[in-house]
Write a protein that holds these residues in place. Sequence first.
Motif, PDB file in Angstrom:
ATOM      1  N   TRP A  72       0.815  -1.209   0.000  1.00 47.55           N
ATOM      2  CA  TRP A  72       0.000   0.000   0.000  1.00 47.55           C
ATOM      3  C   TRP A  72       0.851   1.261   0.000  1.00 47.55           C
TER       4      TRP A  72
ATOM      5  N   THR B 143      -6.727  -4.178   5.744  1.00 48.89           N
ATOM      6  CA  THR B 143      -6.661  -5.631   5.855  1.00 48.89           C
ATOM      7  C   THR B 143      -7.976  -6.181   6.396  1.00 48.89           C
TER       8      THR B 143
ATOM      9  N   PHE C 144      -3.521   0.456   8.339  1.00 49.92           N
ATOM     10  CA  PHE C 144      -2.082   0.664   8.452  1.00 49.92           C
ATOM     11  C   PHE C 144      -1.753   1.875   9.315  1.00 49.92           C
ATOM     12  N   HIS C 145      -2.646   2.852   9.345  1.00 53.14           N
ATOM     13  CA  HIS C 145      -2.363   4.115  10.028  1.00 53.14           C
ATOM     14  C   HIS C 145      -2.960   4.197  11.431  1.00 53.14           C
TER      15      HIS C 145
ATOM     16  N   ALA D 124       1.736   0.807  12.509  1.00 52.43           N
ATOM     17  CA  ALA D 124       2.088   0.450  11.130  1.00 52.43           C
ATOM     18  C   ALA D 124       1.899  -1.038  10.868  1.00 52.43           C
TER      19      ALA D 124
ATOM     20  N   ALA E 273       0.450  -4.429   9.305  1.00 50.56           N
ATOM     21  CA  ALA E 273       0.102  -4.768   7.932  1.00 50.56           C
ATOM     22  C   ALA E 273       0.210  -6.268   7.735  1.00 50.56           C
TER      23      ALA E 273
ATOM     24  N   GLY F 160       3.951  -6.174   9.743  1.00 44.48           N
ATOM     25  CA  GLY F 160       4.030  -4.724   9.691  1.00 44.48           C
ATOM     26  C   GLY F 160       5.134  -4.234   8.789  1.00 44.48           C
ATOM     27  N   HIS F 161       5.063  -2.958   8.520  1.00 42.77           N
ATOM     28  CA  HIS F 161       6.030  -2.306   7.652  1.00 42.77           C
ATOM     29  C   HIS F 161       7.037  -1.479   8.442  1.00 42.77           C
TER      30      HIS F 161
ATOM     31  N   VAL G 261       4.935  -8.777   5.779  1.00 45.37           N
ATOM     32  CA  VAL G 261       3.720  -8.064   5.386  1.00 45.37           C
ATOM     33  C   VAL G 261       2.612  -8.951   4.837  1.00 45.37           C
TER      34      VAL G 261
END
Length: 327
Positions: A3, A149, A162-163, A186, A188, A203-204, A235
């Motif tokens: 993303w 997700t 994600f945020h 973060a 993911a 996560g990222h 991820v």
Amino acid sequence: MKWIFFMTSVAFTGFLTACSFESFDPVPGNSSIISTVNIKEMTISFYDIEKDKKLPDWSVDRPYIGGLILPDQDTFLLYGKGVSSADLYSLSKGKKVASWDTGEGIVNALLVRDGTEIAFADQDRDSIRFFDLKGNETDEVKTEKEPLTLLEAEEKLYVISFHQEKLGIIDLAGKQVLPGFEIHPAAAGAILCKEENELWIGGHGEGSAVEELIHIYDLDNGKLKKEISAPVMPVNFTKNQEHIFVLSHGSNTLYKLAEDGTKMDSLKVGANPFEIEFFAEKIIVAGYDSNDLIIIDPQSLEIEKKLQVGKGPFQIVTREGKQDESR
């Protein structure tokens, strides 16, 4: 992760000029198919797994980012954040057959409730929107900002943004918001382990602090049970009956884990891979920058085949073939 690349890629595809085709090469109705939605050039690639044959790509005229195949096993629904409708194509006819007026903002879709409903993640409206298979919107549930997700288990839909640092939970029967719980920043990619009643989330990372851990949460109380190292940027996930497979796109690594998190094996795979599926007893990985589809044996973790697909494979969509009843 995907993303992050999505915003750049959508901006890029917005400048592309594509011809609008009235028809495409039909996809055989009885074969098991692996397809990819390719966002750098707005194409759909197909591979017939039974015939071991790459089929002709479809060049589409809209910046789709994902899709799913409906239970009739012929209708391919495609959507995109910058597309104002969800468009339905017949694989066997090779043409568009309908459009649903969703408005822009759709970034993910999932068949839920035994395939009788579709849950759309709408980032323009910060909600999950539910449609029946005829294209009628039946409900809408507000979520944390920018849902992405989606996972379903036991009449619940789990929603991760994600945020945001909170897991959203929706009761699918009553379309009501249930109490969620705090998760790491973060976040993911995720997978449910029903046997242990666990939710594994990757996560990222944020800024210069990249994520190297898988976080395992207890679904009963929301507590963090443990963390597993899977550098860098785990991820995406898939599993079979014995193992969990984790794709870390920051290191181009596929990890094979036991259900208790023990690392069994690993493999360097693709260039910037962040899409993975378990299909037809194989692991399927898409390399976003290598423009390939990689088929891997789950036991040996060896690559069996690499197939070139369109540029920027962003999502894998699969269809199981129909059994020949004459046998």
